[in-house]
Design a protein around this motif. Structure first.
Motif, PDB file in Angstrom:
ATOM      1  N   UNK A  87      30.013  40.461  39.910  1.00 36.79           N
ATOM      2  CA  UNK A  87      31.578  40.284  39.669  1.00 36.79           C
ATOM      3  C   UNK A  87      32.644  39.435  39.481  1.00 36.79           C
ATOM      4  N   UNK A  88      34.080  39.417  39.562  1.00 39.47           N
ATOM      5  CA  UNK A  88      35.013  38.363  39.460  1.00 39.47           C
ATOM      6  C   UNK A  88      36.357  38.965  40.161  1.00 39.47           C
ATOM      7  N   UNK A  89      36.222  38.041  41.346  1.00 41.37           N
ATOM      8  CA  UNK A  89      37.280  37.683  42.485  1.00 41.37           C
ATOM      9  C   UNK A  89      38.827  37.597  41.952  1.00 41.37           C
ATOM     10  N   UNK A  90      39.456  38.363  41.928  1.00 42.77           N
ATOM     11  CA  UNK A  90      40.825  38.317  41.466  1.00 42.77           C
ATOM     12  C   UNK A  90      41.681  38.209  42.869  1.00 42.77           C
ATOM     13  N   UNK A  91      42.848  37.043  42.807  1.00 37.27           N
ATOM     14  CA  UNK A  91      43.679  37.120  44.033  1.00 37.27           C
ATOM     15  C   UNK A  91      44.745  37.998  43.607  1.00 37.27           C
ATOM     16  N   UNK A 132      36.855  31.622  50.494  1.00 37.23           N
ATOM     17  CA  UNK A 132      35.703  31.816  49.927  1.00 37.23           C
ATOM     18  C   UNK A 132      34.120  32.759  50.662  1.00 37.23           C
ATOM     19  N   UNK A 133      34.547  32.953  51.768  1.00 36.66           N
ATOM     20  CA  UNK A 133      33.372  34.605  52.672  1.00 36.66           C
ATOM     21  C   UNK A 133      33.347  35.146  51.425  1.00 36.66           C
ATOM     22  N   UNK A 134      34.930  36.054  50.721  1.00 36.99           N
ATOM     23  CA  UNK A 134      35.210  36.676  50.589  1.00 36.99           C
ATOM     24  C   UNK A 134      34.381  36.836  48.933  1.00 36.99           C
ATOM     25  N   UNK A 135      34.705  35.867  47.888  1.00 39.89           N
ATOM     26  CA  UNK A 135      33.953  35.580  47.196  1.00 39.89           C
ATOM     27  C   UNK A 135      32.483  35.438  46.869  1.00 39.89           C
ATOM     28  N   UNK A 138      30.776  38.703  47.974  1.00 43.46           N
ATOM     29  CA  UNK A 138      30.575  39.584  46.819  1.00 43.46           C
ATOM     30  C   UNK A 138      29.881  39.078  45.556  1.00 43.46           C
ATOM     31  N   UNK A 139      29.663  37.698  45.783  1.00 41.09           N
ATOM     32  CA  UNK A 139      28.684  36.865  44.860  1.00 41.09           C
ATOM     33  C   UNK A 139      29.396  36.774  43.496  1.00 41.09           C
TER      34      UNK A 139
END
Length: 460
Positions: A87-91, A132-135, A138-139
């Motif tokens: 997973x890649x978190x993108x704001x 941070x909770x979302x990141x 999503x692991x």
């Protein structure tokens, strides 16, 4: 032609926006994966146009150039040590960098998770804690943070075991050297995680497969919006971390070779009339907003020379639809060519990718006024037959999209008739696979009958 755009790098710009028509046969999302869809869209001339809050063109990004950049970005991501399905978190900023990275993930077989900018949060600390909770939910193994909040990066990624935590510019500055063949991506692979709004619980990542996402894009474009072979163009200020923005005005247009003009969400509240000005200038035909967006526009004087006669689908969704607000907007802007019959009410949720139902086109807002006392006492939405009775008016959101099915159940799982109060369940090809990493929560909304997902307790 695409070659005339002369975009040679992510930083390059051009004076003219990408044109409306792609110059190719329209395909309504009939692809196995989103990268297949971009491969096809890249053969034409359409794409994304990125505007600033003053309505100035910042970047014209044809799908042809976006595809090249996305493939380069895929190799950059894989060079970090990321593996398929990481997973890649993108704001999610509404810009070309988001597009390059999101589609780069599609080519790399990675799972992007678009996350919100700090617009609707109580402050910096609350925002960072939620993010941070979302990141963590999503692991994610990489987090992309736009320059707008770049100074918060250290706090956002603190103590996280990431292979990358930085800005789009830092990512795109990495070498794009070939990392071998890109991973195979199939229709059943997860395409992205869409985080829920979190209005009633902590946000959870909704897992949307390639085939579910494209099934909804197909249904929206072909049946809901009835996209034309030529002439249709989208204009949007909707956030790309929300399903209405991401699916409705980012993924669906690309999957159907439509050009989209994108305006930053954070700028809309300050200058809502820029949205209308872009529709007028670029002859936009499809644009959506929650009711409050139309209300903001109705409160402001229109830009000079405004012409909204091209706007054939003025969609409403994302919150309670308030007919009096839409009536005010239509009245204010009819002298500028707006036709109230362009209003299209719709209903959906992220758990079904986006759309579930659309009202018929060219009919405007249709309403149903019910006897409120009878609703409360008999749990049945009877039409008003006494002018003295307390009443409430609801906006009709149409029928379920083809291939989708809606029904209401009572507490014992029995199907209810029309107008009864119960729990809505939905079945169709665009259902989520579940909440990522949340088996208990997933089972709580999936019925024992395969393919049905619980929505909420509302009027059937």
């Amino acid at each position: 032609m695409v070659e005339d755009c002369k975009i040679t790098s992510p930083e390059a710009r051009q004076d003219a926006p990408v044109p409306t028509d792609s110059g190719q046969a329209r395909v309504y999302g009939a692809f196995k994966t989103f990268r297949d869809a971009l491969d096809y869209a890249a053969l034409g001339q359409s794409g994304y146009n990125i505007y600033n809050g003053r309505g100035q063109l910042m970047e014209a990004l044809p799908y042809a150039r976006l595809r090249e950049q996305a493939i380069e970005t895929a190799h950059r991501l894989l060079s970090l040590g990321l593996k398929k399905s990481d997973r890649v978190a993108i704001i999610a900023e509404s810009d070309g960098d988001f597009a390059r990275i999101f589609y780069g993930c599609q080519y790399a077989g990675l799972i992007p998770a678009p996350l919100p900018l700090p617009v609707a949060f109580g402050g910096r600390d609350a925002y960072i804690a939620t993010l941070r909770g979302m990141v963590e939910a999503a692991d994610a193994r990489a987090v992309i943070i736009p320059e707008l909040i770049g100074s918060w990066t250290a706090e956002i990624v603190r103590d996280m075991h990431l292979v990358f935590g930085g800005s789009p510019a830092e990512l795109l500055a990495l070498s794009a050297a070939e990392t071998g063949a890109l991973p195979e991506v199939t229709a059943t692979d997860i395409s992205y995680l869409q985080f829920s709004s979190g209005s009633t619980r902590f946000p959870m990542g909704i897992a949307v497969t390639q085939k579910a996402g494209l099934a909804n894009a197909h249904a929206i474009a072909k049946y809901g919006l009835q996209v034309k072979g030529k002439g249709d163009r989208c204009v949007s200020w909707l956030p790309l971390y929300h399903d209405m923005g991401l699916v409705g005005f980012f993924l669906t247009p690309m999957s159907c070779q439509l050009t989209t003009d994108l305006l930053p969400t954070r700028e809309f509240a300050r200058r809502p009339q820029v949205w209308l000005d872009l529709i007028s200038r670029n002859r936009g035909t499809i644009a959506y907003s929650p009711s409050f967006g139309y209300e903001l526009c109705a409160r402001r004087p229109p830009p000079s020379g405004l012409d909204l006669s091209s706007w054939r689908v003025a969609g409403i969704g994302g919150d309670m639809i308030r007919p009096h607000i839409l009536s005010d907007f239509a009245e204010n802007y009819k002298v500028h060519g707006f036709d109230r019959r362009a209003f299209v009410a719709s209903y959906g949720m992220a758990e079904t990718t986006l759309a579930i139902s659309f009202a018929p086109l060219e009919h405007g807002i249709l309403t149903d006024t019910i006897d409120l006392k009878h609703l409360e006492t008999a749990q049945f939405a009877r039409g008003v037959n006494n002018s003295e009775s307390p009443k409430r008016t609801f906006v009709v959101c149409g029928h379920a999209l083809p291939g989708h099915h809606i029904e209401a159940w009572d507490s014992e799982g029995k199907t209810l008739p029309d107008r009864a109060i119960g729990t809505i369940y939905v079945r169709g090809p665009s259902m989520m696979t579940g909440y990522f990493g949340r088996e208990k929560e997933t089972q709580a909304v999936l019925s024992p009958m395969a393919g049905l997902i619980q929505v909420t307790s509302v009027i059937c």
